[in-house]
Design a protein around this motif. Structure first.
Motif, PDB file in Angstrom:
ATOM      1  N   MET A  21      37.722  44.669  33.164  1.00 15.99           N
ATOM      2  CA  MET A  21      38.933  44.021  33.661  1.00 15.99           C
ATOM      3  C   MET A  21      40.070  45.038  33.783  1.00 15.99           C
ATOM      4  O   MET A  21      40.869  44.988  34.725  1.00 15.99           O
ATOM      5  N   SER A  26      38.381  43.712  41.887  1.00 19.10           N
ATOM      6  CA  SER A  26      38.953  42.827  42.902  1.00 19.10           C
ATOM      7  C   SER A  26      37.869  41.929  43.470  1.00 19.10           C
ATOM      8  O   SER A  26      36.671  42.187  43.305  1.00 19.10           O
ATOM      9  N   TYR A  30      35.900  40.563  40.269  1.00 15.35           N
ATOM     10  CA  TYR A  30      36.967  40.161  39.341  1.00 15.35           C
ATOM     11  C   TYR A  30      36.770  38.717  38.886  1.00 15.35           C
ATOM     12  O   TYR A  30      36.916  38.402  37.701  1.00 15.35           O
TER      13      TYR A  30
END
Length: 351
Positions: A21, A26, A30
């Protein structure tokens, strides 16, 4: 006792996710890593609290050998050891497999069963009971499809309930709800028994179910209903039939585009639920007992109005507070069902 190597593996996995993280992921990566991180965070917190308590006990026991600290250690040790069973239980509960659907919104479907108009009136009472519970919980209760009888009973209700942990709280409501009372339609004052069925489905997400458009028949029609419900002057209502399964879904809002969107969401949720039910049935074959959202034809609860009594037959719970329950005070029942289900899972984990 949970093996420490399992606790180590969970803690290490959480550390790995935390590092990922921090890398600045993205898109889908993510979202995927974030979901697992969020699921493990409360588990790791319970593991840390349990291990800290063990460390505090070990430190206090070591202090017994120090004459200057012995009195303090003798006072502290009983208090620390008294907390140990509760801390271990909290950690074991956190380690139970999580149903990923628990945090999702739910599709609630209510239909009358045996009992004619009285069953439809009771279905309406159940609808209002869940609406009031949703209000208590700060959830949103959105009616998707509603067909009423001339006396105001419910022929069919489909609603979407959204908020925090909706499915986790409502999933035990699936089944047959039986009512015993003197119907409004009965002039002789005799107690009748009727029933309504409730189905609670986790809302499907885009990745859960792929629906082939060639498997669908989509019809538009003029919305109608008793008492002026959903009556339009345009052909805006949408009915979608999933040909392989025979599932039929309708939506009667004013916007045809919105109706199609809603109906597809409900269809996806029903198909997703079918897949989950197949998996649950396979698991249940190996389980001695099951509290969860199992057989939809099971009579789960009786509402006896003359005695003000509610009985949940799955766990043998009887409450003499029917008036409060019908006003949406469901927490005591849902908490008891949740605790029983957790106890059964813990017993299986220890077997």
């Amino acid at each position: 006792m949970v093996p420490f190597d399992k606790l180590d593996a969970i803690t290490e996995r959480f550390g790995y996710l935390e590092a990922r993280m921090a890398e600045g992921l993205s898109g889908e990566d993510y979202a995927r890593v974030g979901r697992e991180y969020a699921q493990l965070k409360p588990v790791v917190a319970e593991i840390a609290a349990y291990r800290q308590l063990l460390a505090d006990i070990a430190e206090a026991e070591a202090m017994l050998a120090d004459p200057e600290m012995q009195a303090l250690a003798e006072e502290e040790l009983p208090r620390l050891k008294a907390r140990l069973p509760e801390a271990e239980q909290a950690m074991r509960l956190a380690l139970l497999p999580r149903d990923e659907a628990d945090a999702r919104p739910a599709i609630v479907e209510i239909r009358p069963g045996t009992g004619g108009e009285e069953a439809a009136l009771f279905a309406g009472d159940l609808m209002r009971m869940y609406q009031r519970y949703a209000e208590r919980m700060g959830w949103r209760f959105e009616v998707i499809e509603q067909q009423l009888t001339e006396l105001g009973g419910v022929k069919e209700l489909v609603a979407r309930v959204s908020g925090e942990n909706v499915y986790a709280r409502l999933k035990y409501e699936s089944g047959v709800h039986r009512v015993q009372r003197v119907p409004e339609t009965e002039s002789g004052g005799r107690i009748h028994t009727s029933a309504a069925t409730v189905a609670v489905l986790p809302e499907a997400e885009d990745v859960d179910i792929a629906i082939d458009q060639n498997d669908l028949r989509i019809d538009t029609m003029r919305a109608s209903g008793a008492g002026g419900q959903h009556v339009n002057t345009t052909d805006s209502a949408v009915r979608i039939t999933h040909l392989p399964s025979g599932i039929v879904v309708t939506s009667s809002e004013k916007s045809q585009h919105r109706n199609r969107e809603i109906a597809m969401q409900v269809l996806a949720s029903r198909l997703f639920d079918m897949e989950r039910q197949k998996a649950a049935d396979a698991r249940a074959a190996n389980r001695k007992a099951q509290v969860g959202s199992g057989d939809r034809s099971e009579r789960i609860r009786t509402y006896n109005f003359p005695q003000g009594r509610l009985t949940d037959h799955r766990i043998g719970l009887t409450l003499y507070k029917l008036g409060e329950v019908m006003q949406g005070d469901l927490d005591e029942i849902i908490d008891a069902l949740t605790e029983t289900d957790q106890a059964q899972q813990l017993a299986e984990m220890d077997a």
